[in-house]
Design a protein around this motif. Structure first.
Motif, PDB file in Angstrom:
ATOM      1  N   ASP A 322       0.841  -1.205   0.000  1.00 46.71           N
ATOM      2  CA  ASP A 322       0.000   0.000   0.000  1.00 46.71           C
ATOM      3  C   ASP A 322       0.871   1.247   0.000  1.00 46.71           C
ATOM      4  O   ASP A 322       0.527   2.253  -0.622  1.00 46.71           O
ATOM      5  CB  ASP A 322      -0.919   0.001   1.217  1.00 46.71           C
ATOM      6  CG  ASP A 322      -1.962  -1.106   1.158  1.00 46.71           C
ATOM      7  OD1 ASP A 322      -2.085  -1.753   0.102  1.00 46.71           O
ATOM      8  OD2 ASP A 322      -2.642  -1.332   2.174  1.00 46.71           O
ATOM      9  N   ASP A 323       1.982   1.209   0.716  1.00 47.85           N
ATOM     10  CA  ASP A 323       2.992   2.258   0.678  1.00 47.85           C
ATOM     11  C   ASP A 323       4.148   1.726  -0.166  1.00 47.85           C
ATOM     12  O   ASP A 323       4.846   0.802   0.243  1.00 47.85           O
ATOM     13  CB  ASP A 323       3.483   2.581   2.088  1.00 47.85           C
ATOM     14  CG  ASP A 323       4.465   3.751   2.115  1.00 47.85           C
ATOM     15  OD1 ASP A 323       5.065   4.055   1.065  1.00 47.85           O
ATOM     16  OD2 ASP A 323       4.642   4.346   3.195  1.00 47.85           O
ATOM     17  N   PRO A 324       4.349   2.268  -1.376  1.00 47.91           N
ATOM     18  CA  PRO A 324       5.348   1.691  -2.278  1.00 47.91           C
ATOM     19  C   PRO A 324       6.765   1.696  -1.736  1.00 47.91           C
ATOM     20  O   PRO A 324       7.622   0.970  -2.243  1.00 47.91           O
ATOM     21  CB  PRO A 324       5.225   2.558  -3.541  1.00 47.91           C
ATOM     22  CG  PRO A 324       4.597   3.837  -3.080  1.00 47.91           C
ATOM     23  CD  PRO A 324       3.687   3.454  -1.954  1.00 47.91           C
ATOM     24  N   ARG A 325       7.025   2.470  -0.700  1.00 38.94           N
ATOM     25  CA  ARG A 325       8.358   2.454  -0.098  1.00 38.94           C
ATOM     26  C   ARG A 325       8.667   1.110   0.552  1.00 38.94           C
ATOM     27  O   ARG A 325       9.829   0.809   0.854  1.00 38.94           O
ATOM     28  CB  ARG A 325       8.492   3.589   0.916  1.00 38.94           C
ATOM     29  CG  ARG A 325       8.480   4.985   0.295  1.00 38.94           C
ATOM     30  CD  ARG A 325       8.450   6.071   1.351  1.00 38.94           C
ATOM     31  NE  ARG A 325       7.203   6.024   2.132  1.00 38.94           N
ATOM     32  CZ  ARG A 325       6.902   6.883   3.097  1.00 38.94           C
ATOM     33  NH1 ARG A 325       7.750   7.862   3.389  1.00 38.94           N
ATOM     34  NH2 ARG A 325       5.758   6.770   3.772  1.00 38.94           N
ATOM     35  N   ASN A 326       7.608   0.293   0.759  1.00 40.21           N
ATOM     36  CA  ASN A 326       7.789  -1.041   1.335  1.00 40.21           C
ATOM     37  C   ASN A 326       7.780  -2.139   0.284  1.00 40.21           C
ATOM     38  O   ASN A 326       7.825  -3.329   0.636  1.00 40.21           O
ATOM     39  CB  ASN A 326       6.690  -1.311   2.369  1.00 40.21           C
ATOM     40  CG  ASN A 326       6.756  -0.365   3.546  1.00 40.21           C
ATOM     41  OD1 ASN A 326       7.840   0.008   3.989  1.00 40.21           O
ATOM     42  ND2 ASN A 326       5.600   0.048   4.046  1.00 40.21           N
ATOM     43  N   ASP A 327       7.701  -1.766  -0.999  1.00 30.33           N
ATOM     44  CA  ASP A 327       7.723  -2.770  -2.064  1.00 30.33           C
ATOM     45  C   ASP A 327       8.953  -3.673  -1.948  1.00 30.33           C
ATOM     46  O   ASP A 327      10.042  -3.217  -1.568  1.00 30.33           O
ATOM     47  CB  ASP A 327       7.761  -2.092  -3.440  1.00 30.33           C
ATOM     48  CG  ASP A 327       6.387  -1.621  -3.897  1.00 30.33           C
ATOM     49  OD1 ASP A 327       5.423  -1.775  -3.128  1.00 30.33           O
ATOM     50  OD2 ASP A 327       6.291  -1.102  -5.026  1.00 30.33           O
ATOM     51  N   ALA A 328       8.775  -4.937  -2.289  1.00 27.65           N
ATOM     52  CA  ALA A 328       9.902  -5.880  -2.287  1.00 27.65           C
ATOM     53  C   ALA A 328       9.642  -6.960  -3.333  1.00 27.65           C
ATOM     54  O   ALA A 328       8.520  -7.456  -3.456  1.00 27.65           O
ATOM     55  CB  ALA A 328      10.082  -6.513  -0.913  1.00 27.65           C
ATOM     56  N   VAL A 355       5.513   6.737 -10.719  1.00 33.27           N
ATOM     57  CA  VAL A 355       4.436   5.883 -11.231  1.00 33.27           C
ATOM     58  C   VAL A 355       3.866   5.015 -10.124  1.00 33.27           C
ATOM     59  O   VAL A 355       2.638   4.887  -9.977  1.00 33.27           O
ATOM     60  CB  VAL A 355       4.939   5.017 -12.401  1.00 33.27           C
ATOM     61  CG1 VAL A 355       3.902   3.952 -12.772  1.00 33.27           C
ATOM     62  CG2 VAL A 355       5.230   5.889 -13.615  1.00 33.27           C
ATOM     63  N   GLU A 356       4.732   4.383  -9.329  1.00 30.06           N
ATOM     64  CA  GLU A 356       4.246   3.519  -8.251  1.00 30.06           C
ATOM     65  C   GLU A 356       3.414   4.302  -7.240  1.00 30.06           C
ATOM     66  O   GLU A 356       2.387   3.818  -6.758  1.00 30.06           O
ATOM     67  CB  GLU A 356       5.422   2.845  -7.541  1.00 30.06           C
ATOM     68  CG  GLU A 356       6.099   1.758  -8.355  1.00 30.06           C
ATOM     69  CD  GLU A 356       5.158   0.612  -8.696  1.00 30.06           C
ATOM     70  OE1 GLU A 356       4.178   0.382  -7.958  1.00 30.06           O
ATOM     71  OE2 GLU A 356       5.389  -0.057  -9.713  1.00 30.06           O
ATOM     72  N   THR A 357       3.838   5.523  -6.924  1.00 26.95           N
ATOM     73  CA  THR A 357       3.057   6.357  -6.010  1.00 26.95           C
ATOM     74  C   THR A 357       1.711   6.706  -6.637  1.00 26.95           C
ATOM     75  O   THR A 357       0.663   6.660  -5.965  1.00 26.95           O
ATOM     76  CB  THR A 357       3.831   7.639  -5.663  1.00 26.95           C
ATOM     77  OG1 THR A 357       5.100   7.292  -5.087  1.00 26.95           O
ATOM     78  CG2 THR A 357       3.055   8.491  -4.672  1.00 26.95           C
ATOM     79  N   GLY A 358       1.730   7.038  -7.930  1.00 25.94           N
ATOM     80  CA  GLY A 358       0.485   7.341  -8.627  1.00 25.94           C
ATOM     81  C   GLY A 358      -0.457   6.160  -8.680  1.00 25.94           C
ATOM     82  O   GLY A 358      -1.677   6.301  -8.522  1.00 25.94           O
ATOM     83  N   VAL A 359       0.084   4.956  -8.876  1.00 24.70           N
ATOM     84  CA  VAL A 359      -0.744   3.752  -8.975  1.00 24.70           C
ATOM     85  C   VAL A 359      -1.447   3.456  -7.653  1.00 24.70           C
ATOM     86  O   VAL A 359      -2.648   3.152  -7.625  1.00 24.70           O
ATOM     87  CB  VAL A 359       0.105   2.547  -9.426  1.00 24.70           C
ATOM     88  CG1 VAL A 359      -0.645   1.238  -9.210  1.00 24.70           C
ATOM     89  CG2 VAL A 359       0.484   2.687 -10.895  1.00 24.70           C
ATOM     90  N   VAL A 360      -0.725   3.539  -6.527  1.00 25.08           N
ATOM     91  CA  VAL A 360      -1.374   3.238  -5.246  1.00 25.08           C
ATOM     92  C   VAL A 360      -2.375   4.330  -4.863  1.00 25.08           C
ATOM     93  O   VAL A 360      -3.378   4.046  -4.193  1.00 25.08           O
ATOM     94  CB  VAL A 360      -0.333   3.006  -4.118  1.00 25.08           C
ATOM     95  CG1 VAL A 360       0.463   1.742  -4.383  1.00 25.08           C
ATOM     96  CG2 VAL A 360       0.582   4.194  -3.928  1.00 25.08           C
ATOM     97  N   LEU A 366      -2.878   4.362  -0.546  1.00 18.56           N
ATOM     98  CA  LEU A 366      -1.777   5.026   0.137  1.00 18.56           C
ATOM     99  C   LEU A 366      -2.185   5.629   1.482  1.00 18.56           C
ATOM    100  O   LEU A 366      -1.451   5.524   2.462  1.00 18.56           O
ATOM    101  CB  LEU A 366      -1.170   6.106  -0.760  1.00 18.56           C
ATOM    102  CG  LEU A 366       0.125   6.747  -0.276  1.00 18.56           C
ATOM    103  CD1 LEU A 366       1.203   5.696  -0.019  1.00 18.56           C
ATOM    104  CD2 LEU A 366       0.630   7.778  -1.292  1.00 18.56           C
ATOM    105  N   PHE A 367      -3.355   6.253   1.546  1.00 17.83           N
ATOM    106  CA  PHE A 367      -3.779   6.938   2.769  1.00 17.83           C
ATOM    107  C   PHE A 367      -5.032   6.306   3.371  1.00 17.83           C
ATOM    108  O   PHE A 367      -5.838   6.981   4.010  1.00 17.83           O
ATOM    109  CB  PHE A 367      -4.010   8.426   2.493  1.00 17.83           C
ATOM    110  CG  PHE A 367      -2.787   9.141   1.999  1.00 17.83           C
ATOM    111  CD1 PHE A 367      -1.678   9.290   2.816  1.00 17.83           C
ATOM    112  CD2 PHE A 367      -2.738   9.639   0.708  1.00 17.83           C
ATOM    113  CE1 PHE A 367      -0.551   9.954   2.366  1.00 17.83           C
ATOM    114  CE2 PHE A 367      -1.601  10.297   0.237  1.00 17.83           C
ATOM    115  CZ  PHE A 367      -0.496  10.446   1.070  1.00 17.83           C
ATOM    116  N   GLY A 368      -5.194   5.017   3.151  1.00 22.91           N
ATOM    117  CA  GLY A 368      -6.283   4.294   3.780  1.00 22.91           C
ATOM    118  C   GLY A 368      -7.657   4.753   3.328  1.00 22.91           C
ATOM    119  O   GLY A 368      -7.892   5.044   2.152  1.00 22.91           O
ATOM    120  N   LEU A 369      -8.590   4.835   4.291  1.00 28.77           N
ATOM    121  CA  LEU A 369      -9.981   5.160   3.974  1.00 28.77           C
ATOM    122  C   LEU A 369     -10.119   6.536   3.337  1.00 28.77           C
ATOM    123  O   LEU A 369     -10.953   6.728   2.438  1.00 28.77           O
ATOM    124  CB  LEU A 369     -10.829   5.079   5.250  1.00 28.77           C
ATOM    125  CG  LEU A 369     -12.323   5.340   5.078  1.00 28.77           C
ATOM    126  CD1 LEU A 369     -12.948   4.327   4.133  1.00 28.77           C
ATOM    127  CD2 LEU A 369     -13.032   5.325   6.441  1.00 28.77           C
TER     128      LEU A 369
END
Length: 458
Positions: A322-328, A355-360, A366-369
């Motif tokens: 959900d937060d792309p900074r945690n992608d693995a 792009v990844e930030t835009g996608v989530v 990214l910011f939940g509800l």
């Protein structure tokens, strides 16, 4: 007397009309399916609580024991993927191919009991995702979605020009004239929602375009680059990591789709594991070992493990967070357990991060509800703009006629129109090709047929 050059305003109006009639059905479909997928977490919990929730016990059983329970219940099935429990009180999930049918199997990770199954391609979320991405008709559907998204961009650009305030009053553009009735009210609703929602619609279209099979693949190939040294001395399978994704399920992040998919070495000895003399392959590491390796590498919960396919396949640990900074994305040799590749946020380039930030954000993650509710508002704005535009045309359309908007010949600014259309056509090749086709059709046929006389202008 020679004809004067067409006005940009009227040319934009005509192209807005063509783009609208083509794009509106797609925008309605994409908005509705997007809303369904947007609220996937809540809908899944509401629809399948007996599959997702389990009583918490003192200790979980190993992934291998869970796998054994699935193999006992489905001895002929091919195990394709494993998703460990995300949190306490949640089930584990296996994706299997059972005689050609893809199934999601849910297992109690504390007791090892099978909770139930779900058709992996015919459940609500999978259907919504397939409709959203390819209309459930494969490559042809993907290209149609891409074409509609590209034309949607034309729609936004031409719509902004048409409705941009040209006087002192913003009535009918910045706010609707609620005292109006009939077509004028629908026209105001269409203009106002389109004006305020245009940037958000552009954002949705552009972030969605990155996943398309033609433009998206070219864009990813141009911008997603990682140091070649990351794959030095790593056996190659000849495939890309993006092959792990499919139309009904996303496994890996967009940023890594173009990276090489490594291969396991079934013959060489690795890390002290000698090859079995009676077999050409070394011993295979267990599923639990892969889970332990993911924990050791700091991969956060929510990841999936794609099991090796064939003797040269690898375990692929993938977290599309959900937060792309945690992608693995990790690829692990199935015989030695060695990590062959490990790609994280720190390895992404600037474009990949954007792009990844835009996608989530697009998916409301990214910011939940708050993110979900804002994207819902955007989808509703798009729906209102699309439906009002369709109703506006239908109410004004002459009986038995197509109702093409007029093409007057005053205020000649056609050069600007050509520049804008050429830029959009060059940026989106499918749009460019269709633009030439419809331009030729309009010039050769539609504008010359007596039965398609244009409407009177406002």
């Amino acid at each position: 007397m020679s004809r004067r050059a067409p006005a940009f305003y009227n040319l934009a109006w005509r192209w807005h009309f063509y783009a609208g009639l083509f794009v509106i059905p797609f925008l309605i479909l994409l908005s509705l399916t997007g809303i369904i997928y947007l609220f996937k977490p809540q809908l899944d919990q509401l629809m399948y609580p007996e599959l997702l929730q389990v009583p918490v016990a003192a200790q979980q059983i190993s992934a291998d024991q869970q796998l054994a329970a699935v193999q006992q219940a489905y001895p002929q099935a091919l195990i394709k993927q494993y998703m460990p429990p995300v949190t306490e009180g949640r089930s584990a999930q296996f994706v299997v191919d059972n005689a050609g049918q893809a199934l999601n199997l849910f297992v109690d990770p504390y007791r090892g009991t099978l909770l139930g199954s779900q058709d992996a391609q015919s459940n609500l979320q999978a259907i919504a995702r397939q409709l959203h991405g390819e209309l459930m008709i494969g490559t042809v559907g993907d290209r149609l979605i891409e074409l509609a998204a590209g034309w949607g961009i034309v729609l936004v650009v031409s719509g902004l020009y048409l409705w941009w305030p040209r006087g002192s009053s913003g009535a009918g553009v910045l706010w609707p004239r609620l005292s109006a009735r009939g077509r004028l009210l629908w026209r105001d609703l269409h203009a106002v929602t389109g004006f305020w929602g245009s940037l958000f619609l552009l954002f949705m279209l552009l972030t969605g375009m990155t996943w398309t099979g033609f433009w998206g693949a070219q864009f990813a190939g141009a911008w997603n680059h990682f140091p070649a040294a990351m794959w030095d001395d790593v056996p190659q399978s000849g495939k890309l990591t993006g092959s792990l994704n499919n139309s009904s399920q996303q496994t890996v992040a967009w940023a890594v789709e173009t990276t090489p998919l490594p291969a396991s070495d079934p013959h060489a000895a690795h890390n002290g594991h000698a090859a079995n003399p009676a077999s050409s392959a070394a011993p295979q590491v267990s599923l639990q070992q892969v889970v332990d390796s993911a924990a050791e590498q700091g991969v956060q919960p929510g990841y999936s493990i794609t099991l090796p396919k064939g003797e040269r396949g690898v375990y692929s640990v993938a977290l599309f967070a959900d937060d792309p900074r945690n992608d693995a994305t990790l690829h692990i040799d199935q015989y030695s357990g060695a990590v062959l590749a490990d790609v994280r946020w720190k390895d992404y380039g600037l474009v990949a991060r954007a792009v990844e930030t835009g996608v989530v954000l697009h998916e409301g993650k990214l910011f939940g509800l708050a993110n979900q509710l804002f994207m819902l508002l955007v989808c509703l704005l798009i729906l209102l703009s699309a439906v009002s535009g369709l109703l506006m045309w239908w109410m004004r359309r002459p009986q038995g006629r197509f109702g093409v908007p007029p093409l007057r010949h005053d205020l000649p600014r056609w050069k600007t129109a050509i520049v804008i259309m050429c830029l959009l056509g060059a940026a989106f090749p499918l749009v460019g090709a269709s633009l030439l086709l419809i331009w030729a059709l309009d010039w050769l046929l539609l504008s010359r047929l007596a039965g398609l006389r244009p409407l009177a202008s406002d």
